[in-house]
Design a protein around this motif. Sequence first.
Motif, PDB file in Angstrom:
ATOM      1  N   ASN B 355       0.788  -1.225   0.000  1.00 44.45           N
ATOM      2  CA  ASN B 355       0.000   0.000   0.000  1.00 44.45           C
ATOM      3  C   ASN B 355       0.826   1.283   0.000  1.00 44.45           C
ATOM      4  O   ASN B 355       0.349   2.346   0.344  1.00 44.45           O
ATOM      5  N   TYR B 356       2.073   1.158  -0.368  1.00 41.30           N
ATOM      6  CA  TYR B 356       2.892   2.356  -0.527  1.00 41.30           C
ATOM      7  C   TYR B 356       3.162   2.601  -1.994  1.00 41.30           C
ATOM      8  O   TYR B 356       3.479   1.675  -2.744  1.00 41.30           O
ATOM      9  N   SER B 388       4.035   8.678   5.545  1.00 47.24           N
ATOM     10  CA  SER B 388       4.915   8.679   4.393  1.00 47.24           C
ATOM     11  C   SER B 388       6.337   8.580   4.898  1.00 47.24           C
ATOM     12  O   SER B 388       6.595   8.836   6.056  1.00 47.24           O
ATOM     13  N   TYR B 389       7.233   8.209   4.020  1.00 47.58           N
ATOM     14  CA  TYR B 389       8.628   8.218   4.446  1.00 47.58           C
ATOM     15  C   TYR B 389       9.540   8.619   3.313  1.00 47.58           C
ATOM     16  O   TYR B 389       9.165   8.591   2.141  1.00 47.58           O
ATOM     17  N   LYS B 390      10.709   9.014   3.695  1.00 42.65           N
ATOM     18  CA  LYS B 390      11.737   9.267   2.700  1.00 42.65           C
ATOM     19  C   LYS B 390      13.016   8.710   3.288  1.00 42.65           C
ATOM     20  O   LYS B 390      13.367   9.014   4.415  1.00 42.65           O
ATOM     21  N   SER B 391      13.673   7.861   2.569  1.00 38.25           N
ATOM     22  CA  SER B 391      14.924   7.360   3.119  1.00 38.25           C
ATOM     23  C   SER B 391      16.038   7.681   2.154  1.00 38.25           C
ATOM     24  O   SER B 391      15.899   7.544   0.946  1.00 38.25           O
ATOM     25  N   GLU B 400      14.632   7.363  -1.633  1.00 33.95           N
ATOM     26  CA  GLU B 400      13.419   6.622  -1.926  1.00 33.95           C
ATOM     27  C   GLU B 400      12.301   7.312  -1.161  1.00 33.95           C
ATOM     28  O   GLU B 400      12.450   7.620   0.011  1.00 33.95           O
ATOM     29  N   ILE B 401      11.204   7.559  -1.854  1.00 35.00           N
ATOM     30  CA  ILE B 401      10.087   8.222  -1.203  1.00 35.00           C
ATOM     31  C   ILE B 401       8.893   7.287  -1.228  1.00 35.00           C
ATOM     32  O   ILE B 401       8.552   6.738  -2.280  1.00 35.00           O
ATOM     33  N   GLY B 402       8.282   7.087  -0.086  1.00 32.67           N
ATOM     34  CA  GLY B 402       7.118   6.216  -0.024  1.00 32.67           C
ATOM     35  C   GLY B 402       5.930   6.974   0.517  1.00 32.67           C
ATOM     36  O   GLY B 402       6.044   7.738   1.472  1.00 32.67           O
TER      37      GLY B 402
END
Lengths: 177, 435
Positions: B355-356, B388-391, B400-402
């Motif tokens: 689901n991302y 949301s995340y960004k790593s 990487e952006i989720g």
Amino acid sequence: MRNLSACEQLVKEAIKGDDSAFLQLIQLYKIDLYKTALSFLRSEEEALEAIQEVTYRAYKSIRTVRDASYFKTWLIRIMINYCNDQLKKEKRVVFSEEILSLQGTSENYNEMELKDAMLGLDERSQEIITLKYFQDMKIKDIALTLQCPEGTVKTWLNKALKALRNKLEGNGGDQRV
Amino acid sequence: MYEKEEEQLKNMYDNVQVPLDSLDEAIFAGFQKAKSEAKRKSRRKRWVFTLAAAAIILLGFFTSIRLSPAFANYITVIPGMEKLVDLIRDDKGKLLAVENDYYEKIGVSQEKNGIKLTLDGAIADENGLVLFYTLETKAKLEALQNKSVRLESLDGKKLDIGSISMGSSLYKGETTNSDMFEFYFQSPLAAKELELKVSVEGTNLKEEFTLKFNLTKEIQKKKSYTLNKTVTIEGQKIKFLNADVYPLRAAVHVKMDPKNTKRILSFEDLRLVDENGETWNKISNGTVSSNISPDEFILYLQSNYFQEPKKLYLVLNKLQAIDKDEVNVVVDPKKLQILKQPKGGHLSDLRVADNYLIFNFHTEKEFHYFLFSEIKDGNGERIESGSSYKSEGNEQRDAEIGVYIPDLEKQAGPISLELTAYPSWIKGNEKIKIK
């Protein structure tokens, strides 16, 4: 003579994340780092551990280097901080064991006496003697490393040498040959 | 005067024998340790939940500032403070708060099945509450993630929470992790008796901790300044309305002219500067602004609350801005295609997992911002993303952006993501007097 600008170039590359530049820099200063560590910690084993930890810390915070021309003082500063922390942690008294392989004795005080006297000094005096005589740093650069005025460095240095002499004379006055 | 001693000191260390091989081994070991940690750290995600206004999150893993010598002295006399200072090293305002004894020690903990959560301390002001915590485990676990963080008032005074920052996770092989929970409020914090509920999840394990604590320090009142000044940068008009300085952060209220051709996304280098040139930058790891509307922001800077400057200015040179017709990124989640994105083509490799919606994001230089705010489905209905995340990888130019989309597989039409940050800038040279 080391080429200063080449060195600064290395620092810049290391800050950008170039690992080989970083390792070259550590290679360049490893002897200075080792001797500094040894003057505080007095055992080869601990000095090597210090090198490992300082390499680690330097790599992690390389991006905080603001002025490439002061990279060496920055690095030595990390080492001194580490050593002081270690000494505080252990709060130990070190007696003169066969720690260092040293050659010859000096005219007046023997080297073991000198070392013991060094260890008996307060933290700041040890630090300042290390920078001045072992690292051969100029008063100006010591002031920068310790972030204090040059006059203060001179005062401290004088106090340190005086304290050292007192220790030597108090301890080993009549053992001198 | 001390020639004899000086001479001997010099000789002493010239005679030291250096074990070169062991030295190289030690260097290599230190280097390896740093490398493996850098890798691990780059995967660390910081989860931020925004409950109210859209917020821009800036992730700065590696920024740091130098401590003043006075402060370095100060921290060494208080046991356990090094850990805390490590966490706030990149925030001058929080450092000043600690230096001025505005940090409050709490020391409440709860242990359940070999997992212990300790609330170490807090910094509170009218606008926010930062809780410092340590999570410890007896055994080395696979990983432990903070799943939810809630704060409740026990003395009947309402808590009006705007955003919560949940801290980082405990990673594989670690047995301890210290970080902060940050709460920011929409109306002033009045509650003194509070309860923190944190649930953590790992492999086959879930625990909830409940910690009650009291805030005892008197909460310092904000300092307010009215500005009402308009500046024009590359034809875009921006009005600075007012500034409120709290101990945890300074909040600057700005409004853009609706007739501007570009949407201003971020006041990238906005900073406070005092009469001595001392500078307080934006919050470097956390919420940098609340967006009231696309044309009205509250911007957050590191606080100079505990300094009393004679003069104070807001200075800015660089703003993130994109043309108003480029503010949405549009993607097709079925065909895994990016249908629309601004000039530059920084986003690529759209994919879907758990689901991302996941993108690769490449820039020429490091770009630590999270990109998106409001998300809409094919019918223009707002999707509540939740998280949301960004790593960021080692190189930091590739991230990487989720973005979490509930029931992603059921989303038929194109999904539209509104940009809150993008590597595109307008430049100027403005200085606004605060006092």
